[in-house]
Design an enzyme around this catalytic site. Structure first.
Site, PDB file in Angstrom:
ATOM      1  CB  CYS B  88      57.628  33.765   9.540  1.00 22.67           C
ATOM      2  SG  CYS B  88      56.395  34.980   9.044  1.00 22.67           S
ATOM      3  CG  HIS B 143      55.257  34.287   5.012  1.00 23.53           C
ATOM      4  ND1 HIS B 143      56.138  34.062   6.028  1.00 23.53           N
ATOM      5  CD2 HIS B 143      55.763  33.655   3.920  1.00 23.53           C
ATOM      6  CE1 HIS B 143      57.148  33.346   5.586  1.00 23.53           C
ATOM      7  NE2 HIS B 143      56.950  33.089   4.308  1.00 23.53           N
TER       8      HIS B 143
END
Lengths: 462, 462
Positions: B88, B143
């Protein structure tokens, strides 16, 4: 709210001996339960066969209603469900009062510009629900009287977000009329956005704001009634473009937007931990109009306005996850007047006899209540004592003053759901028994207060 | 906003002579257009085959994504689309900067509790979009760095509604940590409701509030990444209950909730008359993880974390209704770094060469721009100069330092999309040509700043 006792009951019912025991303590089974919330999702002019959960679902429409279908499979679908009227306003009048609207003259749609509405002598079910502690809301169309003294806020809806008329443009008007603008209680709102989305958003907001109350929310979609205006833009179109006929494709677009908004409402219930404790019913105000609007009532005969099954028989799904077992199928005939007694039953509240309600609690049919569901006859009439009249009794359907030749029509719905074979001549005994019932019911009715069949009415069209 | 000129162009392109004429006035075609809005819908850990619009869509999942599918059919689907990283955070880093993240050491996921993030020396694409007049928003997971100086509001997002981490519970935490609570800019919000619905609602609100600006909205769903927590309650369950395997069924529930919310976002665009003038892209951050999470990357080999196609090849749909013809299929390989140049191209803004972007505008591929799309090679690397490395060039795929025996792997993706037949030995010329490309690319990279392959890294797991 939680229903630990009911859930335990539901589990115990699977054990035969315990089931017998429970039958013997009728009435006690709901004593410890809180009042369930209620959400009625009411479509307008949808076709009988145009939802995936229907037995005869049309293949072009079946994939378009996953959220509405989830109500049926999460709970029960009713294969023989009726409304009390073959057009919108009378149908609403019967459901909202819990009484045949022919008893109080609300037998046809309100004439344009009328200064009257559902007679003020009648009590709305929501008034009765307020008395037992429900917070009540109407989101969507009203269609039961335009003047101020007939306003939903005066008839038992604590909250109203919608239009006074029965339909409107799905897109903003430049200058909306008083009866087509969307009101928040007594304040007209800004014309903005697609109406079905606005109603869905308002319903979600209602649930969020009243999640601590027991609430009753009636979502009265204008969809998929005309005008045939699906959401503009490509995205919905891509989901319906397989439908070749333009009217039916546009109608499908109205259904798609409604299903999306039903999904939002169900998700809101789940998000607030309310879905288990909420009774959700999806149904429709009358049969699909057919013709240019391209709804399908297959396999029924007739359409909106008719007393054949196609005019008054509707799709019906009902969930109450903590109580009703998923995948339940109910074949017993039911009618929208049953909703009010069902809520009272589910709330453990008695119904005084002097209310003279015409419906019955559905809980015995969905395996919850041990009480036997009554055998009964359902009736319909249009346009007063000279207009067509019909009844349904066991599997028989009688129509009188319906055919041009005036001959009575008798159908066996179990063998002939499409009402193709009039067998009145073959069954004189049944015919006369049902005619007597019809006559007895009709003595309880008044003539329509307005429109066809009313005193002094000149125009022959409704 | 409206694109009358583009729409006319689109029509005119169908006439062969005019098409030729248009080709000769390259560059002018967008001169009169307003800037389009942009909505990126970014899934997390979805399977390659788990959407209805995919060529090899799994039958259990295909009916569950009608809204996402409508993006593909309203515009274009890309059959060979890639992300820049197989997990990710690196994948986001490449897309958000428009540059290979291996150039700046963001090559693996951020270690837990790290005080670093996407290097401050890099410029986010959204910063560049702000400079040309876009209002920029991030809804969902970040993130890319937890400390304050790495905060999305500091990197080019005017609006942030989401979590700093890459995933979280879909349900409220009692005591959420700083990096998993949902922030509205610098204010932590109340823990309430299902996260995918919260993100969808926030995205709709963003669109409503900024409908007058040209806006860029990045919706970074945590779905369908674990934890496998579908919406509680019966209704979603009824849509996924045909899936027998529990993990896959729960995963499907995450996808269903995401699709519902994509539907809400598309409806909001349509409601505000913005859908025609908005570029919508749906894609996913890396291949499905497979195994216990039960995603399907069929027919690809490998999964999240791998440089086989199953790790880096993703579903990709792109609509721009006023411009891209519905049903367009693009087989040319594309990569998430292409999004930023595409927006600049669609806005008629030049890209300075010193930005050293690695992507290219997609407009030539969707029949809009007359400029030729460049022939190019795409690269991937994990864990630095000792970790696996791969490239894709025409139909060839080279992997090195990937197999345990260290032997190079060469596949012909046109004939062998599943990467089953290593034909490196049969094609020594191709192998050496691609190895030279690989080596040349690698000279431009730095070692990872953290995690496997970084200086002093001890742990062998990523």
């Amino acid at each position: 709210m939680n229903f630990p006792f009911l859930r335990a009951m539901n589990y115990l019912r699977n054990l035969p001996l315990v089931g017998l025991l429970l039958l013997s303590c009728s009435g006690a089974y709901l004593a410890t339960a809180d009042k369930p919330n209620v959400v009625i999702l009411f479509a307008d002019d949808a076709g009988y066969a145009d939802f995936g959960f229907q037995e005869h679902a049309r293949p072009d429409m079946a994939p378009l209603t996953p959220h509405i279908d989830s109500i049926a499979s999460a709970g029960a679908r009713f294969t023989q469900a009726y409304v009390t009227g073959a057009v919108c306003s009378p149908s609403l009048a019967g459901m909202m009062t819990g009484r045949y609207q022919e008893r109080f003259g609300h037998e046809t749609n309100l004439p344009p510009g009328t200064q009257t509405g559902l007679p003020l002598t009648e009590t709305f079910g929501v008034k009765r629900l307020q008395d037992i502690g429900y917070y009540t809301g109407l989101i969507g169309k009203w269609h039961l009287g335009y003047p101020e003294n007939f306003h939903p806020n005066r008839r038992g809806y604590a909250h109203f977000y919608g239009l006074l008329q029965g339909s409107r443009s799905y897109y903003p008007y430049e200058k909306p009329s008083r009866d087509r603008v969307i009101w928040r209680n007594n304040i007209p709102t800004e014309e903005t956005g697609y109406v079905t989305d606005r109603l869905g958003d308002a319903a979600c907001k209602f649930i969020e704001e009243h999640r601590e109350d027991p609430f009753y929310l009636f979502v009265s979609f204008t969809a998929p009634h005309g005008p045939l205006q699906p959401r503009q833009g490509r995205y919905d179109y891509e989901r319906i473009k397989h439908i070749e006929h333009e009217d039916r494709r546009h109608y499908a677009g109205l259904v798609v937007a409604m299903d999306d908004n039903v999904g939002k409402i169900l998700a809101t219930l789940e998000n607030h931990g309310l879905s288990e404790s909420t009774i959700v019913i999806f149904t429709n105000d009358n049969g699909g109009p057919g013709g240019k609007d391209s709804t399908s009532n297959f396999p029924l005969r007739g359409h909106k306005g008719s007393l054949y099954e196609g005019g008054v028989r509707v799709p019906w799904a009902m969930a109450w996850p903590s109580v009703i077992r998923p995948g339940t199928v109910v074949d017993t005939p039911v009618i929208t007047m049953d909703i009010l007694p069902t809520i009272f039953d589910a709330s453990g509240e008695p119904i005084p006899e002097d209310w003279a309600l015409d419906g019955d609690s559905l809980l015995p049919l969905v395996g919850v209540s041990p009480v036997a569901f009554p055998e009964r006859t359902l009736y319909w009439r249009r346009h007063g004592s000279k207009g067509p009249i019909a009844l349904q009794d066991a599997n028989w359907k009688l129509l009188e003053r319906n055919a041009p030749d005036g001959e009575p029509e008798l159908y066996n719905l179990a063998q002939d759901i499409g009402e193709q074979h009039n067998i009145a001549i073959q069954h004189p005994d049944v015919l006369s028994r049902l005619q007597a019932k019809r006559a007895a019911w009709e003595t309880q009715l008044v003539e329509p207060l307005w429109g066809p069949g009313s005193a002094g009415y000149q125009n022959n069209s409704d």
